[in-house]
Design a protein around this motif. Sequence first.
Motif, PDB file in Angstrom:
ATOM      1  N   THR A   1      -5.229  -1.786   1.189  1.00  0.00           N
ATOM      2  CA  THR A   1      -4.808  -2.062   2.550  1.00  0.00           C
ATOM      3  C   THR A   1      -4.555  -3.549   2.790  1.00  0.00           C
ATOM      4  O   THR A   1      -5.283  -4.401   2.270  1.00  0.00           O
TER       5      THR A   1
ATOM      6  N   ASP B   1      -7.068   2.917  -2.240  1.00  0.00           N
ATOM      7  CA  ASP B   1      -6.597   2.348  -0.977  1.00  0.00           C
ATOM      8  C   ASP B   1      -6.415   0.850  -1.166  1.00  0.00           C
ATOM      9  O   ASP B   1      -7.344   0.149  -1.570  1.00  0.00           O
TER      10      ASP B   1
ATOM     11  N   ASN C   1       0.808  -1.225   0.000  1.00  0.00           N
ATOM     12  CA  ASN C   1       0.000   0.000   0.000  1.00  0.00           C
ATOM     13  C   ASN C   1       0.841   1.276   0.000  1.00  0.00           C
ATOM     14  O   ASN C   1       0.402   2.311   0.496  1.00  0.00           O
TER      15      ASN C   1
END
Length: 697
Positions: A674, A672, A592
């Motif tokens: 994650t 994003d 990430n």
Amino acid sequence: MTQYRLTLAALAVASTFAPAAYAQDQKMTEVVVSANRIAAERASVAGFSEQPLLQTPASVSVLTREQIQELNIRSTTDAAKYDASIGDAYNAVGYAEQFSIRGFKLNNANSYRKDGHAISGDTQIPLENKESIEVLRGLAGLQAGVAAPGGVVNYVTKRPTDNNLRSVLFEVSERGSVLGTVDLGGRFEDRRFGYRFNAAGERMRSIIKGADGHRSFVSGAFDFRISPQALLQIDADYQKKSQKSAPGFQLIGGTSLPVVDAATFLNDQPWAKPVETESSNIGVNFQYQLSPEWKATLSANQHRFKRDDYTAFPYGCSSESLWPGYCANGDYDVYDYRSLGEEKKPLSAKALLNGRFATGSIRHELAAGLSFFSNRESWGDYVYEYAGVSNIYRPVAVAMTDKQVGPVSERRNDHERSAFVQDIIGLTDQLALHTGVRYASLRRNELGQAAPVRENFWLPNVALVFTPTTKLSYYANYAQGLQYGSVAPMGTTNQARALAPGKSKQVELGAKAEINGITLSTALYQIDQGLEFTDLTSNTFVRNGQERHRGLEFSAQGKVTRELLLGASMAAIHTEQEGTGLADVDGKRVTNVPNFKSTVWADYAVTEVPGLKLNANWQFAGKKAFDKENKTMVPSYHVVNLGGSYATRVGGSAVILRAQVKNAFDKFYWRDVTPELGGYLFPGSPRTFQLSAQVDF
């Protein structure tokens, strides 16, 4: 109830007219329209002294109140777009705004601060009563004690104004989101006493169809100028938010990125409920000027956070024995997740003494103090039960389980007691040595889980600053930081247990300058900390080996011409995992974290139409690793935002109309990526329109 919440701001707006009617003998409120948006000169998050940022040996960025207004910033997520060193880190719509700095995820318990005091980052932190947002990039062991290696985000509270302030804002966004805010400030008849009130009511209609909700907020800040030497400040705020959360996506077949609409809502079961959060603060600050050279400050803050968490949670594909990951046809397992009555109560206090003196020809700027922090966390045994199978393309309703959550009790408490001292030694007119150290005593008690942890740490910080001119400085910095171990995620053998505290180390070189009103800064850094991950062979969350982040940052902001303001932020990061003994992990990139990220924005005042401004923002992020083995890489992306504002006067009041188009070219991208909970991907918002009107009376 929804109608009641929506009228909160409207009622407060109406109340502004009465005070304005009998306050005509006071000066007209200054219009909050900034044509300059020049960078802030100082920031409390940078350290204990009042030195200018230009001479501070740390990387700091500040968004002022004027910038927050002019850039249409309504949340920390909006603000993060203007700092390339900040990224999303499980920033799910409707849940909590969570971020990383320099590739390190911030800790929700101590990386977010209000006026220097730790608050919970487990919900959207309201900006209506914030004067500025300060970001310290890098280790903050000396400045803040326990904090994630990436840095600290500090929210500075609005304070009473000397002149009357009456400002209201009304905003509408695509899909029917409505926001109303009020900002009232001034001084009472006895001008030793001042006030600042803020209120907001919001109906949220997310671009993810179904992740809707509402929010109410109110705050008050007061000060008492006891004497020319003594100032007392008190503030309080309360927010209630209810919104369905939007879970992310997992890899198809455990290997391929899903092809989906960014508006797809996976938490769409008929029994799914909104995540309900309440948060509040009570803060106090007392300053006393002992002499022209010495000042004492006492401050404290009590924060409370409560959450009821409901989610129809998507995870895995049992028909293909895949955890994590979704089935090849888009099927995914649905889990009934409920955790009710979660509560956190961080309390912090600080005593600080600042002074200046000289020993012969050597000048000293001294800061010394004591700090205290405690946080009590309560929760009950949650429900996480398989409920059925749905599909990301063809949703299927499944039945809710009959499991019940357990009773709530205190499960963990943390205590930190610190003493710190910093001395800025003026060796010559151009050379300053910054030395400091914090002694931190930590105690963590996981009730009924393990023996209490008690550890003590020394956190040194030393820097050398060379200032050849008042507009140019170079610095070298070495620092050590301290962070609590992360909490093991669901499904691991040690779930809900926290790892032991750990230290991190940083070396940073930097330069800062101001040239013709344009502020420039650059920093080269290396940060090392222990690597935390789930060991798949044992399914245990561990700290093993280390992760090293090496980066180069650059930022610039200022007026290029009388009409044109430009800003830029760029971050290049090389991350590496090492020392784990796992061949498929060592030498690989940290998840990430893009290898390059940038944001550029411009604001142009159209001279032919007085009051009209046009603005644009371009963001770029390089590809990211989805998993720690780097088997799946997520593509880079570009996003363009366009906007404009028009300032005029109507009936003696200043009016600013603003319009913005976010993601103007409707670009699909994964914002994003994650590793949390087995790894999830969150898409960025599609094209969104936003209109607002601000009136200052």
